[in-house]
Design an enzyme around this catalytic site. Structure first.
Site, PDB file in Angstrom:
ATOM      1  N   GLY A 251       1.050  -1.034   0.038  1.00 45.83           N
ATOM      2  CA  GLY A 251       0.185   0.094  -0.090  1.00 45.83           C
ATOM      3  C   GLY A 251       0.747   1.296  -0.067  1.00 45.83           C
ATOM      4  O   GLY A 251       0.807   1.966  -0.922  1.00 45.83           O
ATOM      5  N   PHE A 252       1.846   1.330   1.006  1.00 41.88           N
ATOM      6  CA  PHE A 252       2.491   2.476   1.199  1.00 41.88           C
ATOM      7  C   PHE A 252       1.709   3.708   1.233  1.00 41.88           C
ATOM      8  O   PHE A 252       2.377   5.133   0.946  1.00 41.88           O
ATOM      9  CB  PHE A 252       3.397   2.393   0.181  1.00 41.88           C
ATOM     10  CG  PHE A 252       4.235   1.187  -0.123  1.00 41.88           C
ATOM     11  CD1 PHE A 252       4.971   0.625   0.663  1.00 41.88           C
ATOM     12  CD2 PHE A 252       4.100   0.428  -1.362  1.00 41.88           C
ATOM     13  CE1 PHE A 252       5.368  -0.763   0.657  1.00 41.88           C
ATOM     14  CE2 PHE A 252       4.429  -1.016  -1.497  1.00 41.88           C
ATOM     15  CZ  PHE A 252       4.997  -1.389  -0.675  1.00 41.88           C
ATOM     16  N   GLY A 479       1.752  -6.132   4.722  1.00 41.52           N
ATOM     17  CA  GLY A 479       3.041  -6.461   4.397  1.00 41.52           C
ATOM     18  C   GLY A 479       3.900  -6.394   5.610  1.00 41.52           C
ATOM     19  O   GLY A 479       5.048  -6.669   5.630  1.00 41.52           O
ATOM     20  N   ALA A 522       1.071  -1.325  15.328  1.00 39.97           N
ATOM     21  CA  ALA A 522       1.503  -2.336  16.378  1.00 39.97           C
ATOM     22  C   ALA A 522       1.155  -1.765  17.682  1.00 39.97           C
ATOM     23  O   ALA A 522       0.585  -2.517  18.545  1.00 39.97           O
ATOM     24  CB  ALA A 522       3.052  -2.098  16.162  1.00 39.97           C
ATOM     25  N   ASN A 644       9.291  -8.140  16.968  1.00 37.65           N
ATOM     26  CA  ASN A 644       9.803  -9.290  16.098  1.00 37.65           C
ATOM     27  C   ASN A 644      10.831  -8.848  15.407  1.00 37.65           C
ATOM     28  O   ASN A 644      10.563  -8.124  14.412  1.00 37.65           O
ATOM     29  CB  ASN A 644       8.509 -10.046  15.379  1.00 37.65           C
ATOM     30  CG  ASN A 644       9.029 -10.983  14.515  1.00 37.65           C
ATOM     31  OD1 ASN A 644      10.198 -11.220  14.273  1.00 37.65           O
ATOM     32  ND2 ASN A 644       8.052 -11.668  14.184  1.00 37.65           N
ATOM     33  N   PRO A 645      11.874  -8.971  15.737  1.00 40.10           N
ATOM     34  CA  PRO A 645      13.330  -8.458  15.117  1.00 40.10           C
ATOM     35  C   PRO A 645      13.280  -8.754  13.698  1.00 40.10           C
ATOM     36  O   PRO A 645      13.970  -8.138  12.801  1.00 40.10           O
ATOM     37  CB  PRO A 645      14.379  -9.135  15.717  1.00 40.10           C
ATOM     38  CG  PRO A 645      13.879  -9.379  17.314  1.00 40.10           C
ATOM     39  CD  PRO A 645      12.346  -9.627  16.928  1.00 40.10           C
ATOM     40  N   GLN A 651      10.995  -4.548   7.520  1.00 37.77           N
ATOM     41  CA  GLN A 651      10.399  -3.161   7.800  1.00 37.77           C
ATOM     42  C   GLN A 651      11.248  -2.122   7.234  1.00 37.77           C
ATOM     43  O   GLN A 651      10.994  -1.108   6.478  1.00 37.77           O
ATOM     44  CB  GLN A 651       9.501  -2.854   8.899  1.00 37.77           C
ATOM     45  CG  GLN A 651       8.267  -3.431   9.013  1.00 37.77           C
ATOM     46  CD  GLN A 651       7.293  -2.676   8.771  1.00 37.77           C
ATOM     47  OE1 GLN A 651       7.013  -2.611   7.554  1.00 37.77           O
ATOM     48  NE2 GLN A 651       6.338  -2.089   9.924  1.00 37.77           N
ATOM     49  N   GLY A 714       6.586   1.829  16.403  1.00 42.62           N
ATOM     50  CA  GLY A 714       6.225   1.752  15.113  1.00 42.62           C
ATOM     51  C   GLY A 714       7.476   2.074  14.220  1.00 42.62           C
ATOM     52  O   GLY A 714       8.397   2.461  14.488  1.00 42.62           O
ATOM     53  N   GLU A 717       7.470   3.516   8.771  1.00 40.14           N
ATOM     54  CA  GLU A 717       8.209   4.747   7.964  1.00 40.14           C
ATOM     55  C   GLU A 717       9.624   5.056   8.312  1.00 40.14           C
ATOM     56  O   GLU A 717      10.304   5.705   7.396  1.00 40.14           O
ATOM     57  CB  GLU A 717       7.350   6.053   8.496  1.00 40.14           C
ATOM     58  CG  GLU A 717       5.909   5.838   9.018  1.00 40.14           C
ATOM     59  CD  GLU A 717       4.707   5.907   7.939  1.00 40.14           C
ATOM     60  OE1 GLU A 717       3.657   5.064   8.490  1.00 40.14           O
ATOM     61  OE2 GLU A 717       4.757   6.307   7.019  1.00 40.14           O
TER      62      GLU A 717
END
Lengths: 751, 337, 208
Positions: A251-252, A479, A522, A644-645, A651, A714, A717
């Site tokens: 999406g982004f 994603g 998150a 979750n590393p 990300q 988060g 970004e």
């Protein structure tokens, strides 16, 4: 990794690297996306797009298209059925102020590529073929699509966009201080228009269930937004529409708002009383939202020691004629650096384009590129190491928000650890001082910053007698790994193995959650899931305590822990009972709870919350030919607790890669005579290919934050912010050439 | 895609025959460009003649060189052991283009026939003399970053997008064709054409003619060669400028020089006078610079692509230097030698 | 602005329509035209299963898979050979299914992501996955998952080709598959991992 605790005790899963729970579905092709759901009566819609950017349709002839066997109907502004009258019905949850675009509304053309007809046919090929037979005649007017051409008409948007902080009032006297400063720098910075281009083109499948009821699969970053939009625009009862989107092919930001293919699919489905799917073509992905250009001027005045004395950051962004799109472009300069004389301004000017929209770190990608390039220029002028300059002007409080302290800001650790990993100490400061063969080697760095936000979100948890737990809400996994982290949180909260937890997302039958964006999912959905599980845990605990001969008799809830499928007295595993036994003994099939979570108002009144990063980049530039290879990146990120590393690292990798695209490749090229983006395909709009991406190293520095119970800030970004500046700074270090207009292509390096 | 008849040809004669009397007939093999154009409604064939089953898929020894069947895929050509050892310039040029998937489907004949990537040609909302003769050229004065700097006309400023053809031009391949009027050979330099006032025609094939093979002559240019491609990302992008260079050296002296450019003209751009300037001269940077200066002297850039002139000049010098040094550009190590 | 006048004229095809009647079906005879109003009978083996199909000549292999056969694992990202999401194996060779007309692939064997597990030596692993699929999960070689089926088929096809061995070579060979989520480094890690397993298996085979 810092030892982390959830409110229920030891974490088994949270904070550890875990494979995506949706991984098997995605690698086997079983994960279905919005345009892949079907129905027995499915018809296919193909959009006819406007050839002009401004004017009106003088005639539209659909006869030839309608004569093609297999064509069911051609919808245009002349024959479309009625939808809601007033603008507010069209304003979705993230709409900027204004009158949202309505497809097929009237004969006016507001932007090139605007949908002017929808051909609905029995199969996709017939629809596409017939679409070429729709004859449209236009009365064209000269479009204005260049920011430079309209900058004189820029204005301070009268109505501010919700959630977007306008620039703060200036403090000190930036202009006078600038004039008096020993070192002065003033330059203009630009980036190219970028289009999101998720790999999955926008698509909506509207399944008509009969009796005025619809099941809708929509490519959107939060089904609730589309649900409310459809109900308002088409006057439908919310119960009569169910919107789903279990998987989103990227999406982004392009999927934050319901896009026009949803409107068209629903319009056709309602008119025809049958199921309709509309999938946009790749070139039509240039016919709506984009990351807007902004004309930015940064003026820095400093002492010989690099201490900032004046900081001005002025930006003129662009929007459409029908909405005042706004983003936070200039505030970041005031957040990142301490300075006594600051002026930050942001205006917008209207173009004959579709409304721009949020694209990964909207505004921050733009503004931080400018300020972080300017700071590199200042470091060079002042003869300081770029990190030393940033430390000299380091902000300990948010000057754009009444000097509120930061909830946490481990940026210094990002500098230290990032520099260490990168080998920054070996950098020779002079430009053009490092070379290997034909290549000039450059090392550059920049800071990244993004707001850490939380949105009101709800979630449910259902524990079944067989010990299986389901959690979920309506937000989407775009994603980012949301399915996985929610599964981890739920499993830890109730002490279950991850295999016994199923997370469901992207369905308006689930508790409402906001769109997935802004890096808030998150924190928001994670906290809601945790609270719902906690509630279930407490209910089970009560049942357990009431069991005959309960090992938990006389124990309070805050003294038990959940592990291995059992409730135990904390520290005494011998006093425990299995969850399944509790439900069995109580004779209940399920224990359920729905909880919601929102921003901590107390915290927000005392602190400002941001994620930070330090990005280090190595480029190798062929001196003669201008070819750039971006051979190394280290991104050191401070973003609170990492759930979750493995998915977290991904990300950041993704943000960095998109930042590399922004720096070196991406540019939607507008023919201003036509008001049309000309390279509207993935062959000519270059996003990084595999060969462009060498090594990327991600570091998460320890950071404790209390904005929410999970301690997360988060990650969606922060990976992209600052990356382009780091690249531009590295190119300067390699070549001595300062390029302030992205993307940095061969022509600019040679020029 | 428009509606079309479909003919599957079993023999070359059937293919040629199927073309006759079918308005708008086109041959299709790999389809990697034609299907693409049909989906954009840029090309609307009345009939598609599927030639994939014709016996044109072999590479064979021919006259001291190789005869490459028109249906040999780009991948099979590039990885053929004989081609790799005797015509590495061709192999490298092919592998510098497109993607693994596309090279597996695209054919030799199709590559010769591929059409420009001009934005305006591809966009049916804009006029284009190549797409709709007489409608005008919207590219001139528009977004022209990728357009021609050599040999353009007032009707068309498009470039030929192939990498393979740039190498074939340098290698002086010969194209064997057949058609309603029988067989003929076309020297590679004469195969593609400049736009002039008839840009709808990319090449000199006559209606109904079909490429049978591309013949590679015997000349040994396998030691001192390179294919150097400059583009907007490091793979899977068309050339801004590419250089195919091949030299035969006698000690340090240039005996034979071949130099062709891609991404700069309506056809692979060769300048024989520049090549002549190299012959008999020492293989030095000065010699190469003189040739490069000569080539770009006749460049006529558009509004946005003046950079291509300087880029071409420098790429020629570097390409010739790579060739002379026997260090051809690696396809996978993106550092330019 | 003379050249631009045509922009504002109606854009339409001069091509005359022929009626499209689905009822007509023809089998292909070499050299004989199949008229535009006719469906063509073809046979394909898809993921090991033989299928007799009737297709319009303009149906791409991709649309046949996704729309007719509901094999939606193969993705449509650009429909023009510019992203690689539609990559499948045709007779073991990776190609863009969006640019292949189904009628032209008559007789071919097609493997999509749904059939990938059936391809691996000795069948799928205990998890039901092809080693490449398992490696993608393990290395987190995707995020949104939309390019993933194409990446998987492409990487298996690339290994069949046997030309890529180093990281540089893998990066170049996989550049026909765009990943907008930016999972490239993890994709290369996953492929290297499988290549190492494969190499180890081959070494073992040679030692026997």
């Amino acid at each position: 990794m810092t030892q982390t605790f959830s409110s229920t005790g030891h974490d088994s899963f949270v904070g550890t690297p875990r494979n995506r729970v949706d991984g098997p579905a995605k690698v086997t092709g079983l994960a279905k996306y919005a345009g892949e759901f079907t129905a027995a009566d499915l018809a296919h819609g193909y959009v006819v797009s406007s050839a002009i950017a401004r004017g009106r349709i003088s005639a539209i002839d659909t006869a030839a298209a309608e004569a093609v066997p297999g064509v069911i109907k051609v919808l245009t502004h002349e024959n479309r059925s009625r939808t809601a009258w007033l603008d507010y019905n069209y304003q979705d949850a993230v709409a900027p102020p204004g009158s949202p675009f309505r497809a097929l509304y009237d004969d006016k053309i507001a932007f090139s590529g605007q949908p002017v007809a929808l051909v609905v046919a029995e199969d996709f090929e017939t629809a596409r073929h017939a679409a070429t037979l729709v004859k449209v005649a236009y009365e064209a007017e000269e479009p204005k699509t260049s920011a430079d051409a309209v900058r004189a008409f820029a204005y301070d948007p009268p109505k501010k966009r919700a959630g977007i902080k306008p620039p703060p009032k200036p403090w000190g006297d930036a202009d006078a201080a600038y004039d008096a400063a020993p070192i002065k720098l003033q330059n203009e910075y630009r980036l190219a228009v970028e289009h999101h281009n998720p790999m999955e083109p926008h698509a909506s499948t509207v399944v008509y269930e009969g009796d005025g009821k619809y099941t809708v699969y929509d490519k959107v970053q939060g089904v609730s937004n589309s649900h409310n939009y459809l109900a308002a625009v088409f006057g439908l009862k919310k119960d009569d529409v169910r919107v789903l989107n279990p998987y989103l092919g990227g999406g982004f930001g392009s999927g934050l708002r319901p896009q026009y293919q949803l409107f068209l699919a629903m319009l056709a489905a309602r008119d025809l009383e049958r199921s309709v799917r509309v999938v946009l073509t790749r070139d039509q992905m240039w016919s709506f939202t984009y990351r807007p250009d902004a004309i930015q001027t940064v003026s820095l005045g400093s002492g010989e020691d690099g201490q900032l004395q004046a900081l001005r950051h002025d930006a003129i962004g662009v929007t459409s004629h029908y909405e005042d799109y706004q983003e936070v472009v200039v505030n970041w300069s005031g957040v990142l650096y301490k300075c006594d004389n600051v002026a930050l301004t942001y205006k917008i000017a209207q173009l004959d384009t579709a409304s721009p929209g949020d694209m990964r770190a909207p505004g921050a990608v733009t503004g931080v590129f400018a300020i972080e390039t300017a700071m590199d220029e200042l470091a060079h002028e002042a003869g300081l190491d770029p990190i030393a300059l940033r430390l000299r002007n380091f902000s300990e409080a948010d000057a754009t928000s009444e000097d509120k302290p930061f909830g946490s800001k481990a940026l210094k650790a990002c500098f230290t650890q990032g520099a260490e990993r990168f080998g920054w100490a070996k950098r020779t400061p002079a430009p053009r001082s490092m070379r290997e063969g034909h290549e000039l080697v450059g090392w550059g760095m920049a800071t990244g910053v993004w707001e850490s936000m939380m949105q009101q979100s709800s979630a449910h948890a259902i524990l079944s007698a067989d010990g299986k737990l389901e959690v979920g809400n309506s937000t989407g996994d775009i994603g980012t790994g949301t399915y996985t982290i929610l599964t981890q949180i739920a499993a830890d909260t109730l002490g279950l193995p991850m295999e016994d937890v199923t997370t469901k997302l992207g369905d308006t039958r689930l508790p409402e959650a906001p769109v997935a964006g802004g890096s808030w999912t998150a924190a928001s959905s994670g906290t809601a899931v945790m609270k719902a599980c906690r509630n279930v845990g407490e209910q089970v605990f009560k049942l357990a305590r009431a069991m005959e001969g309960s090992p938990l008799a006389n124990v309070d809830f805050d003294r038990v822990s959940f592990a291995n499928g059992r409730i135990a007295v904390a520290g005494d595993d011998s006093r425990s009972v299995a969850l399944v036994d509790v439900l069995k003994a109580a004779g209940v099939e399920t224990v359920e709870a729905t909880e919601s979570a929102g921003p901590d108002k107390d915290f927000a009144s005392q602190y400002e919350a941001y994620t930070h990063s330090a990005v280090f980049v190595e480029v190798r530039v062929d001196e003669e030919l201008g070819q750039i290879r971006l051979t190394r990146v280290v991104s050191a990120v401070a973003a609170g607790k990492i759930l979750n590393p493995k998915t977290a690292r991904s990300q950041i990798l993704g943000g960095v890669v998109m930042g590399i695209g922004s720096a070196l490749h991406e540019e939607s090229m507008m023919d201003h005579r036509l008001g049309r983006f000309m390279n509207h395909n993935l062959g000519e709009y270059h996003v990084p290919a595999n060969a462009d991406i060498y090594d990327i190293d991600v570091i998460f520095v320890d950071e404790e934050d209390k904005a929410n119970p999970l301690g997360v800030k988060g990650l969606g970004e922060i990976g992209i912010v600052g990356t382009a500046a780091a690249v531009a700074n590295a190119v300067f270090h390699a070549t001595g050439k300062r390029i302030r207009h992205l993307p940095i292509t061969i022509d600019k390096v040679l020029g | 895609m428009n509606r079309f008849d479909y003919v599957r040809a079993g023999t070359v004669a059937e293919a040629v025959q199927a073309f006759a009397g079918a308005p708008g007939a086109q041959f299709i093999a790999g389809g990697t460009n034609l299907v693409d154009l049909m989906k954009y409604d840029v090309t609307r064939p009345g009939r598609l003649i599927d030639i994939t089953r014709l016996p044109l898929g072999d590479i064979a020894e021919h006259d001291g060189g190789l005869r490459v069947g028109a249906l040999v895929t780009n991948a099979n050509l590039a990885y053929d052991a004989r081609v790799r050892s005797r015509y590495p310039l061709l192999a490298d040029a092919i592998l510098a283009g497109a993607s693994g998937q596309l090279r597996n489907a695209a054919t030799t004949g199709g590559n010769l026939n591929q059409r420009t990537r001009c934005y305006y040609f591809y966009d049916t909302a804009t006029p284009c003399n190549k797409r709709e003769p007489g409608s005008g050229c919207a590219a001139i004065g528009g977004v022209t970053r990728i357009h021609a700097i050599f040999g353009a006309s007032e009707s068309c400023i498009a470039t030929h997008p192939s990498d393979m053809c740039v190498a074939l031009a340098a290698l002086e391949a010969v194209v064997q064709v057949t058609g309603p009027e029988g067989d003929r050979s076309i020297a590679f330099a004469d195969f593609h054409r400049l736009p002039g006032d008839d840009p709808a025609k990319d090449n000199t094939l006559k209606p109904g003619e079909i490429v049978l093979s591309v013949d590679l002559p015997a000349a040994d240019l396998s030691k001192n060669y390179t294919y150097l491609k400059l583009r907007d990302r490091l793979s899977y992008a068309f050339a801004l400028v590419s250089v195919a260079a091949a030299l035969e050296l006698d000690g340090d002296t240039v005996k034979i020089a071949r130099l062709a450019l891609g991404g700069v003209a309506h056809k692979p751009w060769r300048n024989r006078q520049a090549e002549a300037l190299l012959v008999g001269k020492p293989a030095t940077r000065e010699t190469f610079q003189a040739a490069a200066d000569f080539v770009v002297a006749e460049a006529r850039p558009q509004s946005e692509n003046a950079f291509k002139v300087e880029l071409a000049r420098r790429a020629i010098v570097r390409g010739l230097s790579q060739a002379a040094a026997g260090t051809p550009q690696s396809l996978t190590d993106k550092r330019i030698q | 602005m003379h050249a631009l006048r045509a922009v504002f004229a109606p854009t339409c095809s001069p091509f005359r329509e022929k009626p499209f009647l689905l009822e007509r079906l023809m089998l292909i005879e070499s050299g004989s035209p199949v008229a535009a109003d006719t469906r063509v009978g073809i046979s394909l083996t898809i993921n090991g299963q033989h299928r007799e199909l009737q297709v319009a000549p303009w149906t791409t292999l991709l649309d046949l898979l996704r729309e007719t056969l509901d094999l939606t694992g193969t993705k449509k990202g650009c429909d023009h050979g510019q992203c690689g999401a539609c990559t499948v194996l045709v007779d073991g060779v990776r190609v863009n299914s969006c640019l292949a007309l189904a009628v032209m692939k008559d007789g071919a064997e097609v493997t999509t992501v749904e059939g990938l597990a059936g391809l691996s030596n000795g069948g799928a692993g205990s998890n039901g996955l092809h080693p490449m699929q398992a490696a993608f999960v393990e290395h987190d070689a995707f995020q949104c998952g939309y390019c993933t089926p194409g990446q998987l088929c492409s990487s298996v096809g690339m290994m069949n080709e046997g030309h890529a061995h180093s990281r540089d070579e893998i990066r170049e060979a996989m550049s026909g598959n765009i990943c907008r989520c930016g999972a490239y480094t993890n994709i290369v890690d996953a492929i290297e991992d499988v290549m190492a397993q494969d190499g180890a298996a081959q070494d073992l085979g040679a030692a026997r």
